[in-house]
Each structure stands twice: as C-alpha cells, then as structure tokens.
Design an enzyme around this catalytic site. Structure first.
Site, PDB file in Angstrom:
ATOM      1  N   ARG A   1       0.827  -1.218   0.000  1.00  0.00           N
ATOM      2  CA  ARG A   1       0.000   0.000   0.000  1.00  0.00           C
ATOM      3  C   ARG A   1       0.858   1.264   0.000  1.00  0.00           C
ATOM      4  O   ARG A   1       0.467   2.263  -0.610  1.00  0.00           O
ATOM      5  CB  ARG A   1      -0.929  -0.015   1.204  1.00  0.00           C
ATOM      6  CG  ARG A   1      -2.028  -1.023   1.010  1.00  0.00           C
ATOM      7  CD  ARG A   1      -2.947  -1.084   2.190  1.00  0.00           C
ATOM      8  NE  ARG A   1      -4.089  -1.909   1.873  1.00  0.00           N
ATOM      9  CZ  ARG A   1      -4.802  -2.563   2.773  1.00  0.00           C
ATOM     10  NH1 ARG A   1      -4.518  -2.476   4.051  1.00  0.00           N
ATOM     11  NH2 ARG A   1      -5.831  -3.284   2.401  1.00  0.00           N
TER      12      ARG A   1
ATOM     13  N   LYS B   1     -19.756 -17.986  -1.336  1.00  0.00           N
ATOM     14  CA  LYS B   1     -21.216 -17.868  -1.274  1.00  0.00           C
ATOM     15  C   LYS B   1     -21.803 -17.038  -2.408  1.00  0.00           C
ATOM     16  O   LYS B   1     -21.230 -16.022  -2.796  1.00  0.00           O
ATOM     17  CB  LYS B   1     -21.599 -17.172   0.033  1.00  0.00           C
ATOM     18  CG  LYS B   1     -21.276 -17.968   1.256  1.00  0.00           C
ATOM     19  CD  LYS B   1     -21.657 -17.148   2.460  1.00  0.00           C
ATOM     20  CE  LYS B   1     -21.392 -17.904   3.744  1.00  0.00           C
ATOM     21  NZ  LYS B   1     -21.527 -17.017   4.901  1.00  0.00           N
TER      22      LYS B   1
ATOM     23  N   GLY C   1     -13.323  -4.241  -0.956  1.00  0.00           N
ATOM     24  CA  GLY C   1     -14.721  -3.810  -0.880  1.00  0.00           C
ATOM     25  C   GLY C   1     -15.048  -2.706  -1.866  1.00  0.00           C
ATOM     26  O   GLY C   1     -16.134  -2.690  -2.461  1.00  0.00           O
TER      27      GLY C   1
HETATM   28  P1  AMP Z   1     -15.093 -15.155  -0.941  1.00  0.00           P
HETATM   29  O1  AMP Z   1     -14.508 -14.400   0.219  1.00  0.00           O
HETATM   30  O2  AMP Z   1     -16.572 -15.267  -0.910  1.00  0.00           O
HETATM   31  O3  AMP Z   1     -14.542 -14.705  -2.270  1.00  0.00           O
HETATM   32  O4  AMP Z   1     -14.629 -16.656  -0.731  1.00  0.00           O
HETATM   33  C1  AMP Z   1     -13.285 -17.047  -0.768  1.00  0.00           C
HETATM   34  C2  AMP Z   1     -13.190 -18.358  -0.065  1.00  0.00           C
HETATM   35  O5  AMP Z   1     -14.021 -19.298  -0.690  1.00  0.00           O
HETATM   36  C3  AMP Z   1     -11.792 -18.948  -0.073  1.00  0.00           C
HETATM   37  O6  AMP Z   1     -11.283 -18.928   1.219  1.00  0.00           O
HETATM   38  C4  AMP Z   1     -12.020 -20.368  -0.560  1.00  0.00           C
HETATM   39  O7  AMP Z   1     -11.324 -21.332   0.217  1.00  0.00           O
HETATM   40  C5  AMP Z   1     -13.504 -20.555  -0.392  1.00  0.00           C
HETATM   41  N1  AMP Z   1     -14.032 -21.595  -1.281  1.00  0.00           N
HETATM   42  C6  AMP Z   1     -13.930 -21.686  -2.601  1.00  0.00           C
HETATM   43  N2  AMP Z   1     -14.479 -22.811  -3.059  1.00  0.00           N
HETATM   44  C7  AMP Z   1     -14.970 -23.469  -1.997  1.00  0.00           C
HETATM   45  C8  AMP Z   1     -15.635 -24.727  -1.824  1.00  0.00           C
HETATM   46  N3  AMP Z   1     -15.921 -25.500  -2.854  1.00  0.00           N
HETATM   47  N4  AMP Z   1     -15.992 -25.069  -0.562  1.00  0.00           N
HETATM   48  C9  AMP Z   1     -15.705 -24.295   0.476  1.00  0.00           C
HETATM   49  N5  AMP Z   1     -15.070 -23.086   0.372  1.00  0.00           N
HETATM   50  C10 AMP Z   1     -14.694 -22.691  -0.848  1.00  0.00           C
END
Ligand code: AMP
Length: 415
Positions: A34, A217, A396
């Site tokens: 940064r 998610k 974000g």
């Molecule tokens: P996000 O912060 O929503 O972008 O999610 C990122 C996280 O999603 C990472 O830490 C990944 O380990 C997790 N992730 C990706 N694919 C899967 C999966 N099939 N099952 C569980 N966690 C997952």
C-alpha cells in the site's frame, strides 16, 4: 482537475492515502504494497515543488487513541520509500502549525485519522435502537464536517489516492472535498488507474467479455452477478456457490457448502442468464474430499452427484476445460473469487487453470482485471501477477464499484 494538470509548485497538498499496512507484534511492516502504491502520486507532488501533508487511517481504533494503530510506527518506512525526511503530527486535528511551517519538498504525516470518531462519522457509545440515536447521529455529522474543515484548512489542494476506502463517506475520503473548489481537488494516480479499470469492464467493454465469479457464497456476490448479467457474454460461476446451483437443480451435493435459503435465487440467476443470452458456465464435475483438509482423500465426480460424506472442494478437469474455453478469445475479463479451496495446494488446480487461461488471453490482447481479495491471492500464489492487465488494490471498494454503486470518494471529486 487532474493530478497531471495541477501546478503543485509552492502549494501544500493534503493527500488521503491508504497506509493501513499490516504490522507484526514489533510494529514492523510485513507488506508495504500500500505504501508503494501511493508513491507515484506522492513523488510527483514533491518533484513538482509542492509540500505534502499525508493522511491515512490504520486498523479500527474506533475513535480512540490506540497505540498499536499509531502511524508513528511507519514514519521511517514512508521516509525511506519517499527518499525524504517525514515529520509527524501526533494529533491529526491539531496540526495547523506544523502544516503552516511546511516548505516546498517537505513532508508531514498526520497521526491515524480514526483516533477521532469524526473520521467515520458514526456516533460512538450509543446503540442504533436507542431513541436518542438519530440526534446523536446528526450531532456527529455536524462535528464530522468541522473535522473535515480542519483537515482542509492545512492545505491548498486535496488529492484522494485511497481507493481501498473510496466506498466510504468518511471525513478524509469525501466530506473534506466540499472545502475545495473543483480546480483544487483531484484523484491521485492510483485512484485514476482503479477508476479506469472499473470503466474498462463496466462501460468501455471490448467483446467478448467473460466474468469469472467464485468464492464461497452466492449471497455475497449477488449484487455483482446481477449488474454483470447485462454486460457479459460469458459468466463462469464457480467455487462454493457451485453447490447451491447444483442442489437447486435437484442434484446431490453431499456435505458441500450450500446456502439453502438461496436455491430460488440460483434458479433465478439461471433464468436471467437464459433470458439475456448470457452463456452461463457452471462446473459439471468437481474434486470431492472426505474432509476439509489438504490431506483428505479425494475423488472426481459430477457436481450434482457427490456421495454422502464427501464435499466439493475444487472444480474438476472437465469444468477446467470448459472454463478455459470461455476465457479463450475473450477481449475483456474480470475475475473475482477462487474456484475452490485454493489455500490447500491439493484443491488449487481449478483456480490455477483459471489464472493460466486469463494469462494466456491477456498475452493475446485481452484486458484482464483481477480484484476483490482472494483472487488476488490466487494470481500471486501462482506467480502470474505480472501476466494480467491490472490487479485492483481495493477489495470492498472494487466490489461495490462493479455492483454499479457510486463510490463516495470518487463522486466527491468528479461529481
Ligand atoms: P469469498 O470471500 O466469498 O470470495 O470466498 C473465498 C473463499 O471461498 C476462499 O477462502 C475459498 O477457500 C472458499 N471456497 C472456494 N471454493 C470453496 C468450496 N468449494 N468449498 C468451500 N469453500 C470454498
């Protein structure tokens, strides 16, 4: 005004940067990305004969003085990076004398803005449900303006180069801009690059446009998916959200991560894609594991026929090929979120395949933007950071921008 057109000679510039760098227990910086990110703007102002007043937040001290979040700890690092001595103002709201004494080429760093609750502008010590909350909020907004006015009084012009906080309407990121006329406020170079990157994928799109959304998610990505639905040609949805889609379509997903309250939403996304002629690419096969561990036993199986006791942790080889095909030939690419649990080396192949396909398409002339947390960690992990067009510095802020929201930090300057 733009930073290239402004005449900084003999002027004092107050610059909002994001120096919220990670520190270890000895107060040493563990990642100075940064600081390096703000250097082009800061150096330019000094080289043009201006004086610098640098301001930033660090951590979440919640309106109080908390020693571990003091920016004093980074004075030497900023000085080394700039190649100039850096003075320090222990109290950001009482720095008028130090600012007034600054000469051309000199640098003053202000103490953590968030030592004052006025920076964030949220009332402290009062619950949102409290009947007096609205009054307290009004009073805080008024003192936020005073705080911003004080900061503004130190300088002739205002530069915002803190993209990481551009989605916040804080005193130093937005309110302060009200105290400068249009000729005396501008975006810094980093902000200009970020704004341009967002423009490249939301307005200035070269087709075909492929977006890859992963992560855990669907609920946290829905705003982006819906905004992109009107813009993309190919939409790859992967990562943990795969299994919400598989279950919504009647599949068996074993122990895979799933948002049971978002099954209708998944069906709606599938319908929207169909109605809008978007090529929606979902994983057809997966790597399933019998435990959430790098050493777990694995097997490749269809994403909609995962045995009981197993969970989908990465996309399978057939899906990797389908993803690469949707990325190949694209002229605009956006990637947010990993395809699997890439933190475990044994479940990183899907994310790596995406990174490789993006790098290849970029070599062939595509514009590729990677942003929003974990996908940045992915390209870094696979050593492909210099083979993509741009890696956003704003988690974000980038996500809100690609949801189509106006960023207060940008709007305060550009209107
Ligand atoms: P996000 O912060 O929503 O972008 O999610 C990122 C996280 O999603 C990472 O830490 C990944 O380990 C997790 N992730 C990706 N694919 C899967 C999966 N099939 N099952 C569980 N966690 C997952």
């Amino acid at each position: 005004m733009t930073i290239n057109d402004y005449k900084f000679a003999g002027k004092k510039a107050i610059v909002r940067v994001d120096f919220n760098v990670p520190l270890n227990e000895n107060g040493e910086i563990t990642d100075d990305t940064r600081i390096r990110g703000a250097l082009p703007t800061l150096k330019h102002i000094l080289e043009e004969g201006g004086a610098l007043i640098i301001m930033s937040h660090m951590g979440k001290p919640k309106g109080k003085v908390v020693a571990k979040y003091s920016l004093k700890q980074i004075v030497d690092a900023v000085s080394a990076a700039l190649g100039a001595p850096v003075q320090f103002a222990e109290d950001c709201a009482k720095a008028a004398d130090k600012a007034a004494a600054l000469k051309a080429g000199e640098v003053l760093l202000l103490e953590n803005l968030r030592y004052y609750p006025e920076e964030e502008g949220k009332p402290v010590g009062i619950d949102k449900e409290d009947p007096a909350y609205e009054e307290a909020k009004k009073a805080m907004k008024a003192s936020q303006k005073e705080f911003a006015k004080t900061l503004a009084s130190y300088a002739d012009c205002y530069v915002n180069d803190a993209f990481g906080t551009a989605h916040r309407k804080h005193a130093s990121t937005a309110v302060i801009a009200d105290y400068f006329d249009a000729d005396n406020k501008m975006l810094g170079y980093l902000m200009e690059k970020e704004v341009q990157a967002v423009d490249n994928i939301l307005s200035n799109i070269k087709r075909p446009f492929t977006a890859i959304m992963g992560g855990s998610k669907v609920s946290t990505k829905i705003g982006i998916i819906e905004n992109l639905m009107d813009k993309v040609d190919n939409l790859i949805l992967c990562g943990g959200m795969t299994y919400t889609f598989a279950k919504a379509n009647g599949g068996e997903i074993g122990n895979s991560i799933c948002e049971n309250d978002k099954l209708d939403l998944a069906l709606d996304i599938i319908a929207q894609a169909k109605a809008k002629g978007v090529n929606l690419v979902l994983a057809t096969d997966c790597v399933a594991a019998d435990a959430f561990s790098n050493d777990a036993n694995t097997q490749v199986c269809p994403s909609n026929a995962i045995p009981e006791g197993w969970e989908g942790v990465d996309v399978g080889p057939e899906s990797r090929k389908a993803f690469a095909a949707a990325i190949e030939g694209a002229k605009t690419i956006l990637w947010n979120g990993p395809a699997g649990v890439f933190e475990f080396d044994n479940f990183a192949a899907g994310s790596k395949a995406i990174a490789e396909a993006i790098a290849k398409a970029t070599d062939e002339g595509a514009y590729s933007l990677i942003g929003g947390g974990d996908s940045v960690a992915c390209v870094n992990k696979f050593g492909m950071a210099d083979r993509v067009s741009y890696i956003s510095t704003g988690g974000g802020a980038l996500l809100e921008a690609i949801e189509g929201k106006v960023l207060p930090g940008v709007a305060a300057i550009k209107g």
